[in-house]
Design a protein around this motif. Structure first.
Motif, PDB file in Angstrom:
ATOM      1  N   ALA A  18      61.616  48.982   6.560  1.00 32.11           N
ATOM      2  CA  ALA A  18      61.007  49.923   7.497  1.00 32.11           C
ATOM      3  C   ALA A  18      59.516  50.034   7.273  1.00 32.11           C
ATOM      4  CB  ALA A  18      61.667  51.305   7.339  1.00 32.11           C
ATOM      5  N   HIS A  19      59.070  49.937   6.030  1.00 32.26           N
ATOM      6  CA  HIS A  19      57.636  50.043   5.745  1.00 32.26           C
ATOM      7  C   HIS A  19      56.861  48.855   6.318  1.00 32.26           C
ATOM      8  CE1 HIS A  19      57.139  53.634   3.391  1.00 32.26           C
ATOM      9  NE2 HIS A  19      58.207  53.346   2.662  1.00 32.26           N
ATOM     10  N   VAL A  20      57.412  47.662   6.271  1.00 34.52           N
ATOM     11  CA  VAL A  20      56.663  46.491   6.701  1.00 34.52           C
ATOM     12  C   VAL A  20      56.750  46.273   8.201  1.00 34.52           C
ATOM     13  CG1 VAL A  20      56.933  45.366   4.471  1.00 34.52           C
ATOM     14  CG2 VAL A  20      58.614  44.929   6.254  1.00 34.52           C
ATOM     15  N   ALA A  21      57.742  46.885   8.867  1.00 33.72           N
ATOM     16  CA  ALA A  21      57.899  46.689  10.308  1.00 33.72           C
ATOM     17  C   ALA A  21      56.930  47.598  11.055  1.00 33.72           C
ATOM     18  CB  ALA A  21      59.339  46.977  10.720  1.00 33.72           C
ATOM     19  N   LEU A  22      55.673  47.254  11.046  1.00 34.79           N
ATOM     20  CA  LEU A  22      54.626  48.074  11.643  1.00 34.79           C
ATOM     21  C   LEU A  22      53.827  47.234  12.626  1.00 34.79           C
ATOM     22  CD1 LEU A  22      53.113  50.814  11.622  1.00 34.79           C
ATOM     23  CD2 LEU A  22      51.649  49.876   9.837  1.00 34.79           C
ATOM     24  N   ALA A  23      53.805  47.654  13.892  1.00 41.97           N
ATOM     25  CA  ALA A  23      53.045  46.927  14.903  1.00 41.97           C
ATOM     26  C   ALA A  23      51.550  47.061  14.644  1.00 41.97           C
ATOM     27  CB  ALA A  23      53.381  47.463  16.292  1.00 41.97           C
ATOM     28  N   ALA A  24      50.810  46.003  14.926  1.00 39.69           N
ATOM     29  CA  ALA A  24      49.362  46.018  14.710  1.00 39.69           C
ATOM     30  C   ALA A  24      48.685  46.902  15.750  1.00 39.69           C
ATOM     31  CB  ALA A  24      48.812  44.601  14.786  1.00 39.69           C
ATOM     32  N   PRO A  25      47.626  47.633  15.390  1.00 39.94           N
ATOM     33  CA  PRO A  25      46.891  48.433  16.371  1.00 39.94           C
ATOM     34  C   PRO A  25      46.339  47.532  17.474  1.00 39.94           C
ATOM     35  CG  PRO A  25      46.237  49.011  14.129  1.00 39.94           C
ATOM     36  CD  PRO A  25      47.068  47.777  14.031  1.00 39.94           C
ATOM     37  N   SER A  39      38.458  31.273  33.010  1.00 39.72           N
ATOM     38  CA  SER A  39      37.865  31.166  31.676  1.00 39.72           C
ATOM     39  C   SER A  39      38.242  32.395  30.870  1.00 39.72           C
ATOM     40  CB  SER A  39      36.334  31.036  31.768  1.00 39.72           C
ATOM     41  OG  SER A  39      35.767  32.181  32.391  1.00 39.72           O
ATOM     42  N   SER A  40      37.830  32.416  29.608  1.00 36.39           N
ATOM     43  CA  SER A  40      38.263  33.470  28.693  1.00 36.39           C
ATOM     44  C   SER A  40      37.762  34.850  29.072  1.00 36.39           C
ATOM     45  CB  SER A  40      37.814  33.138  27.266  1.00 36.39           C
ATOM     46  OG  SER A  40      36.398  33.055  27.202  1.00 36.39           O
ATOM     47  N   ASP A  41      36.707  34.933  29.899  1.00 36.40           N
ATOM     48  CA  ASP A  41      36.158  36.240  30.253  1.00 36.40           C
ATOM     49  C   ASP A  41      36.447  36.628  31.700  1.00 36.40           C
ATOM     50  OD1 ASP A  41      34.530  34.394  31.492  1.00 36.40           O
ATOM     51  OD2 ASP A  41      32.638  35.355  30.899  1.00 36.40           O
ATOM     52  N   THR A  42      37.441  35.977  32.327  1.00 37.37           N
ATOM     53  CA  THR A  42      37.732  36.274  33.734  1.00 37.37           C
ATOM     54  C   THR A  42      39.105  36.893  33.961  1.00 37.37           C
ATOM     55  OG1 THR A  42      38.606  34.050  34.168  1.00 37.37           O
ATOM     56  CG2 THR A  42      36.226  34.399  34.491  1.00 37.37           C
ATOM     57  N   PHE A  43      39.858  37.135  32.909  1.00 40.85           N
ATOM     58  CA  PHE A  43      41.166  37.770  33.084  1.00 40.85           C
ATOM     59  C   PHE A  43      40.998  39.230  33.489  1.00 40.85           C
ATOM     60  CE2 PHE A  43      42.240  34.135  30.499  1.00 40.85           C
ATOM     61  CZ  PHE A  43      43.500  33.754  30.944  1.00 40.85           C
ATOM     62  N   GLY A  44      42.046  39.816  34.063  1.00 44.24           N
ATOM     63  CA  GLY A  44      41.970  41.210  34.488  1.00 44.24           C
ATOM     64  C   GLY A  44      42.323  42.204  33.399  1.00 44.24           C
ATOM     65  N   LEU A  45      43.202  41.807  32.457  1.00 42.29           N
ATOM     66  CA  LEU A  45      43.695  42.714  31.427  1.00 42.29           C
ATOM     67  C   LEU A  45      43.594  42.038  30.065  1.00 42.29           C
ATOM     68  CD1 LEU A  45      45.312  45.292  30.512  1.00 42.29           C
ATOM     69  CD2 LEU A  45      47.388  44.002  31.023  1.00 42.29           C
ATOM     70  N   TYR A  46      43.117  42.789  29.074  1.00 45.48           N
ATOM     71  CA  TYR A  46      42.948  42.245  27.721  1.00 45.48           C
ATOM     72  C   TYR A  46      43.603  43.162  26.694  1.00 45.48           C
ATOM     73  CZ  TYR A  46      39.444  39.023  29.544  1.00 45.48           C
ATOM     74  OH  TYR A  46      38.802  38.022  30.257  1.00 45.48           O
ATOM     75  N   ALA A  47      44.142  42.523  25.654  1.00 48.45           N
ATOM     76  CA  ALA A  47      44.566  43.232  24.450  1.00 48.45           C
ATOM     77  C   ALA A  47      43.616  42.809  23.347  1.00 48.45           C
ATOM     78  CB  ALA A  47      46.001  42.872  24.089  1.00 48.45           C
ATOM     79  N   LEU A  48      42.976  43.781  22.694  1.00 53.06           N
ATOM     80  CA  LEU A  48      41.942  43.507  21.709  1.00 53.06           C
ATOM     81  C   LEU A  48      42.318  44.067  20.344  1.00 53.06           C
ATOM     82  CD1 LEU A  48      38.873  44.690  23.855  1.00 53.06           C
ATOM     83  CD2 LEU A  48      39.773  42.354  23.718  1.00 53.06           C
ATOM     84  N   ASN A  49      41.773  43.456  19.322  1.00 49.98           N
ATOM     85  CA  ASN A  49      41.857  44.005  17.975  1.00 49.98           C
ATOM     86  C   ASN A  49      40.769  45.071  17.843  1.00 49.98           C
ATOM     87  OD1 ASN A  49      41.699  44.579  15.240  1.00 49.98           O
ATOM     88  ND2 ASN A  49      41.987  42.460  14.587  1.00 49.98           N
ATOM     89  N   PRO A  50      41.125  46.346  17.638  1.00 54.69           N
ATOM     90  CA  PRO A  50      40.088  47.387  17.592  1.00 54.69           C
ATOM     91  C   PRO A  50      39.141  47.261  16.411  1.00 54.69           C
ATOM     92  CG  PRO A  50      42.223  48.294  16.997  1.00 54.69           C
ATOM     93  CD  PRO A  50      42.475  46.908  17.482  1.00 54.69           C
ATOM     94  N   ALA A  51      39.487  46.454  15.425  1.00 53.03           N
ATOM     95  CA  ALA A  51      38.611  46.309  14.267  1.00 53.03           C
ATOM     96  C   ALA A  51      37.370  45.489  14.581  1.00 53.03           C
ATOM     97  CB  ALA A  51      39.369  45.668  13.106  1.00 53.03           C
ATOM     98  N   GLY A 260      49.841  51.359  15.524  1.00 48.62           N
ATOM     99  CA  GLY A 260      51.184  51.050  15.055  1.00 48.62           C
ATOM    100  C   GLY A 260      51.804  52.245  14.343  1.00 48.62           C
ATOM    101  N   GLN A 261      53.115  52.327  14.378  1.00 54.72           N
ATOM    102  CA  GLN A 261      53.833  53.347  13.629  1.00 54.72           C
ATOM    103  C   GLN A 261      55.157  52.756  13.165  1.00 54.72           C
ATOM    104  OE1 GLN A 261      55.137  56.829  15.728  1.00 54.72           O
ATOM    105  NE2 GLN A 261      55.963  55.693  17.453  1.00 54.72           N
ATOM    106  N   ALA A 262      55.719  53.349  12.145  1.00 56.92           N
ATOM    107  CA  ALA A 262      56.980  52.839  11.595  1.00 56.92           C
ATOM    108  C   ALA A 262      57.878  53.998  11.207  1.00 56.92           C
ATOM    109  CB  ALA A 262      56.719  51.956  10.376  1.00 56.92           C
ATOM    110  N   ILE A 263      59.184  53.766  11.308  1.00 54.46           N
ATOM    111  CA  ILE A 263      60.185  54.702  10.816  1.00 54.46           C
ATOM    112  C   ILE A 263      60.438  54.378   9.348  1.00 54.46           C
ATOM    113  CG2 ILE A 263      62.579  55.469  11.033  1.00 54.46           C
ATOM    114  CD1 ILE A 263      62.415  54.543  13.978  1.00 54.46           C
ATOM    115  N   THR A 264      60.369  55.359   8.511  1.00 54.87           N
ATOM    116  CA  THR A 264      60.605  55.146   7.081  1.00 54.87           C
ATOM    117  C   THR A 264      61.704  56.083   6.586  1.00 54.87           C
ATOM    118  OG1 THR A 264      58.871  56.721   6.477  1.00 54.87           O
ATOM    119  CG2 THR A 264      58.226  54.413   6.695  1.00 54.87           C
TER     120      THR A 264
END
Length: 380
Positions: A18-25, A39-51, A260-264
């Motif tokens: 349960a501790h390791v099953a954590l989705a990335a932010p 091209s890489s900058d023409t898509f309508g929707l993006y998922a980004l790494n907030p870091a 991310g969140q996890a059930i522990t």
């Protein structure tokens, strides 16, 4: 002793899983200027790494019956965990409100907002708000929006910065923040309840230029910002800017943050006896506002679950599952399951039939003999 040690180790293994099953932010954003895969900058929707603003995934936004040319606003309903977006459609006057699948980019049309809205945000109770842009018929104005029909209701006129309108909700203060302008910047806040009177308390330069998107990060008590310089950075509630975290594709707008969140601590005993007595299940929830929900994938002949209690009914493997939904800031927790080996209850012992001991039999015989003797004397 070995049996109890093995059961304990299995429980610890389930807890560790349960501790390791954590989705990335993940930070989601939309592109107002393009919606293609050229091209890489023409898509309508993006998922980004907030870091660092690096791209995790990208999608073309599709809405049945429409040709989508870009999107402006993006927000997550904290009560239903459904994403909403403001999209531009070819040949359509005004902008459309759609629900949006963040994994696929597939949208479902809710309705026409009737003006050029620039940004949307939800209050904690699920009420949707929107602000019109400088190019709208009624610019820089706040509305409440019916998320089922896209009908808008006037709330209040906002401060007039030069270019760009973005609103974002701060759940800690219960206020909306309004970012407006480029050269002339207004950064104001206002209560999330009527009369929504703006309070212009800070007017920083907002380094990097006009703000295009903002969303509150509860893990660090700051907003993430995207701006006209394609920068990702943070700002606190007083207007203090953080450093540039990275560069986004194009000038992305509208932000949704999914931490991310996890059930522990979900580690029921891995063996049980079918006793028919309910046993309470326990788990530690992640930080979202949603509770842990327990269920089973096994048949009712082995076990049943009601609320937070499991009842072991018969022999077999009972698979217990713990789930926790996400909300506006936290993704759905990965489900955690534990297999419990249920054994049959031992057979009931037969009820002992009372027996007469030797002494009791002797006493009874003596009493019967005495009674017989008395009868004979009576006849004589």
């Amino acid at each position: 002793m070995r049996f109890h040690l093995l059961a304990g180790l299995l429980g610890m293994a389930a807890l560790a899983a349960a501790h390791v099953a954590l989705a990335a932010p993940t930070l989601y954003a939309v592109n107002p200027f393009s919606n293609t895969s050229v091209s890489s900058d023409t898509f309508g929707l993006y998922a980004l790494n907030p870091a660092d603003a690096s791209v995790l995934a990208s999608q073309v936004i599709t809405v049945p019956g429409r040709t989508i040319t870009g999107a402006n606003g993006l927000a997550m309903d904290p009560t239903s965990h459904v994403a909403y977006a403001i999209v531009r459609a070819s040949g359509v006057s005004g902008r459309l409100l759609v629900t949006l699948d963040l994994a696929t980019g597939v949208g479902t049309e809710v309705g026409n907002l009737g003006d050029n809205f620039a940004s949307i945000a939800f209050r904690s109770d699920g009420q949707l708000f929107g602000v019109t842009g400088d190019g709208a018929t009624v610019p820089e104005t706040l509305y409440t929006i019916d998320k089922a029909t896209a009908a808008k209701t006037l709330a209040v006129s906002l401060g007039n910065g030069a270019d760009g309108e973005v609103i974002a909700y701060n759940p800690v203060s219960g206020e909306f923040h309004h970012f407006s302008g480029n050269g002339t910047v207004i950064y104001e806040r206002f209560p999330a309840t009527a009369p929504y009177t703006p309070i212009t308390n800070v007017s920083p330069s907002m380094g990097g230029g006009e703000t295009f998107g903002a969303v509150w990060d509860p893990s660090q008590s700051r907003f993430y910002l995207s701006n006209i310089s394609s920068q990702l950075r943070t700002v606190d509630a007083t207007g203090t800017l953080g450093p540039v975290l990275g560069s986004t594709p194009n000038d992305l707008r509208g932000l949704i943050l999914q931490l991310g969140q996890a059930i522990t601590a979900f580690a029921p005993a891995t063996t049980a006896v079918a006793s028919g007595t309910p046993i309470t299940l326990m788990a530690t929830a992640g930080p979202s506002t949603q509770p842990v929900v327990f269920s089973t994938t096994s048949t009712a002949g082995i076990c049943t679950v009601s609320g937070n209690q499991v009842t072991y009914v018969g022999p077999g493997t009972c698979t217990l599952v713990a789930n926790q939904a996400g909300d506006a800031s936290y993704a759905t927790a990965p489900p955690v399951s534990v297999d419990v080996l249920v054994s049959a209850a031992p057979p009931a012992r037969p009820t002992a039939v009372p027996t007469l001991g030797t002494l009791a039999l002797g006493a009874l015989a003596g009493m019967l003999g005495l009674l017989g003797g008395r009868r004979r004397r009576h006849r004589d």
